[in-house]
Design a protein around this motif. Sequence first.
Motif, PDB file in Angstrom:
ATOM      1  N   SER A   1       2.422   1.687  -3.421  1.00  0.00           N
ATOM      2  CA  SER A   1       1.402   2.111  -4.374  1.00  0.00           C
ATOM      3  C   SER A   1       1.092   3.606  -4.246  1.00  0.00           C
ATOM      4  O   SER A   1       0.969   4.311  -5.246  1.00  0.00           O
ATOM      5  CB  SER A   1       0.131   1.289  -4.163  1.00  0.00           C
ATOM      6  OG  SER A   1      -0.881   1.707  -5.023  1.00  0.00           O
ATOM      7  N   LYS A   2       0.994   4.066  -3.020  1.00  0.00           N
ATOM      8  CA  LYS A   2       0.677   5.493  -2.793  1.00  0.00           C
ATOM      9  C   LYS A   2       1.850   6.416  -3.139  1.00  0.00           C
ATOM     10  O   LYS A   2       1.655   7.609  -3.311  1.00  0.00           O
ATOM     11  CB  LYS A   2       0.256   5.699  -1.347  1.00  0.00           C
ATOM     12  CG  LYS A   2      -1.121   5.142  -1.065  1.00  0.00           C
ATOM     13  CD  LYS A   2      -1.539   5.401   0.366  1.00  0.00           C
ATOM     14  CE  LYS A   2      -2.955   4.883   0.595  1.00  0.00           C
ATOM     15  NZ  LYS A   2      -3.416   5.125   1.951  1.00  0.00           N
ATOM     16  N   SER A   3       3.064   5.847  -3.228  1.00  0.00           N
ATOM     17  CA  SER A   3       4.235   6.674  -3.513  1.00  0.00           C
ATOM     18  C   SER A   3       4.448   6.898  -5.013  1.00  0.00           C
ATOM     19  O   SER A   3       5.327   7.664  -5.392  1.00  0.00           O
ATOM     20  CB  SER A   3       5.492   6.046  -2.903  1.00  0.00           C
ATOM     21  OG  SER A   3       5.873   4.894  -3.644  1.00  0.00           O
TER      22      SER A   3
ATOM     23  N   GLU B   1       0.835  -1.210   0.000  1.00  0.00           N
ATOM     24  CA  GLU B   1       0.000   0.000   0.000  1.00  0.00           C
ATOM     25  C   GLU B   1       0.871   1.262   0.000  1.00  0.00           C
ATOM     26  O   GLU B   1       0.603   2.209  -0.728  1.00  0.00           O
ATOM     27  CB  GLU B   1      -0.937  -0.013   1.205  1.00  0.00           C
ATOM     28  CG  GLU B   1      -1.872   1.168   1.290  1.00  0.00           C
ATOM     29  CD  GLU B   1      -2.941   1.178   0.211  1.00  0.00           C
ATOM     30  OE1 GLU B   1      -3.507   2.257  -0.047  1.00  0.00           O
ATOM     31  OE2 GLU B   1      -3.218   0.112  -0.375  1.00  0.00           O
ATOM     32  N   ILE B   2       1.917   1.270   0.803  1.00  0.00           N
ATOM     33  CA  ILE B   2       2.829   2.421   0.869  1.00  0.00           C
ATOM     34  C   ILE B   2       3.485   2.657  -0.489  1.00  0.00           C
ATOM     35  O   ILE B   2       3.555   3.790  -0.969  1.00  0.00           O
ATOM     36  CB  ILE B   2       3.892   2.215   1.974  1.00  0.00           C
ATOM     37  CG1 ILE B   2       3.242   2.303   3.352  1.00  0.00           C
ATOM     38  CG2 ILE B   2       5.018   3.233   1.853  1.00  0.00           C
ATOM     39  CD1 ILE B   2       4.122   1.814   4.488  1.00  0.00           C
TER      40      ILE B   2
ATOM     41  N   ASN C   1       4.508   8.414  -8.491  1.00  0.00           N
ATOM     42  CA  ASN C   1       4.257   9.728  -9.066  1.00  0.00           C
ATOM     43  C   ASN C   1       3.393   9.541 -10.315  1.00  0.00           C
ATOM     44  O   ASN C   1       3.013   8.419 -10.652  1.00  0.00           O
ATOM     45  CB  ASN C   1       5.572  10.456  -9.372  1.00  0.00           C
ATOM     46  CG  ASN C   1       6.428   9.725 -10.389  1.00  0.00           C
ATOM     47  OD1 ASN C   1       5.929   9.004 -11.246  1.00  0.00           O
ATOM     48  ND2 ASN C   1       7.747   9.893 -10.283  1.00  0.00           N
ATOM     49  N   GLU C   2       3.097  10.624 -10.998  1.00  0.00           N
ATOM     50  CA  GLU C   2       2.186  10.548 -12.147  1.00  0.00           C
ATOM     51  C   GLU C   2       2.711   9.622 -13.248  1.00  0.00           C
ATOM     52  O   GLU C   2       1.966   8.806 -13.792  1.00  0.00           O
ATOM     53  CB  GLU C   2       1.962  11.950 -12.714  1.00  0.00           C
ATOM     54  CG  GLU C   2       0.908  11.995 -13.817  1.00  0.00           C
ATOM     55  CD  GLU C   2       0.654  13.409 -14.304  1.00  0.00           C
ATOM     56  OE1 GLU C   2       0.398  13.546 -15.515  1.00  0.00           O
ATOM     57  OE2 GLU C   2       0.718  14.348 -13.500  1.00  0.00           O
TER      58      GLU C   2
ATOM     59  N   GLN D   1      -1.027  -3.088  -9.304  1.00  0.00           N
ATOM     60  CA  GLN D   1      -2.255  -3.490  -8.613  1.00  0.00           C
ATOM     61  C   GLN D   1      -2.535  -4.975  -8.821  1.00  0.00           C
ATOM     62  O   GLN D   1      -2.946  -5.668  -7.890  1.00  0.00           O
ATOM     63  CB  GLN D   1      -3.442  -2.648  -9.089  1.00  0.00           C
ATOM     64  CG  GLN D   1      -3.436  -1.249  -8.533  1.00  0.00           C
ATOM     65  CD  GLN D   1      -4.572  -0.396  -9.096  1.00  0.00           C
ATOM     66  OE1 GLN D   1      -5.054  -0.625 -10.203  1.00  0.00           O
ATOM     67  NE2 GLN D   1      -4.986   0.592  -8.321  1.00  0.00           N
TER      68      GLN D   1
ATOM     69  N   SER E   1       2.621   6.011 -12.066  1.00  0.00           N
ATOM     70  CA  SER E   1       1.222   5.589 -12.020  1.00  0.00           C
ATOM     71  C   SER E   1       0.708   5.269 -13.419  1.00  0.00           C
ATOM     72  O   SER E   1       0.054   4.245 -13.633  1.00  0.00           O
ATOM     73  CB  SER E   1       0.385   6.678 -11.372  1.00  0.00           C
ATOM     74  OG  SER E   1      -0.934   6.252 -11.216  1.00  0.00           O
TER      75      SER E   1
ATOM     76  N   LYS F   1       0.816   1.427 -12.700  1.00  0.00           N
ATOM     77  CA  LYS F   1      -0.198   1.251 -11.664  1.00  0.00           C
ATOM     78  C   LYS F   1      -1.048  -0.002 -11.872  1.00  0.00           C
ATOM     79  O   LYS F   1      -1.273  -0.774 -10.940  1.00  0.00           O
ATOM     80  CB  LYS F   1      -1.100   2.478 -11.569  1.00  0.00           C
ATOM     81  CG  LYS F   1      -2.032   2.413 -10.392  1.00  0.00           C
ATOM     82  CD  LYS F   1      -2.766   3.720 -10.166  1.00  0.00           C
ATOM     83  CE  LYS F   1      -3.567   3.622  -8.893  1.00  0.00           C
ATOM     84  NZ  LYS F   1      -4.103   4.905  -8.505  1.00  0.00           N
TER      85      LYS F   1
END
Length: 100
Positions: free
Chosen positions: A17-19, A14-15, A21-22, A33, A25, A29
């Motif tokens: 994934s949230k880190s 989760e950490i 950048n555009e 996932q 992602s 992403k």
Amino acid sequence: MHTSGPEKNAAVIEIVSKSFNEKLSKNYKEAFQNFAERINSGQSHALDADVAAKQNIDISLQNPATITAAVGENDKELLGYIKNSTLKQQAEMCLKTLQN
């Protein structure tokens, strides 16, 4: 010792994934996932920690020591496959697994 491995893995994923950048992602992403879902679902099918510990201790006490050892049924199946298949078959299986 029980270390809450599945929960820790999920938290780290989760950490990460949230880190993103555009650019990350946009490019990774969806694949990440997919990876996260697969690893998190696999955690619930893991070998019981106490059973794994006992098997590891039993293996470590073998005399003479073994070069390879399987802990759990999945390991036994995988080692059997590796022993009885060609490198080409193994590569094909890896590619098939990655595509699923």
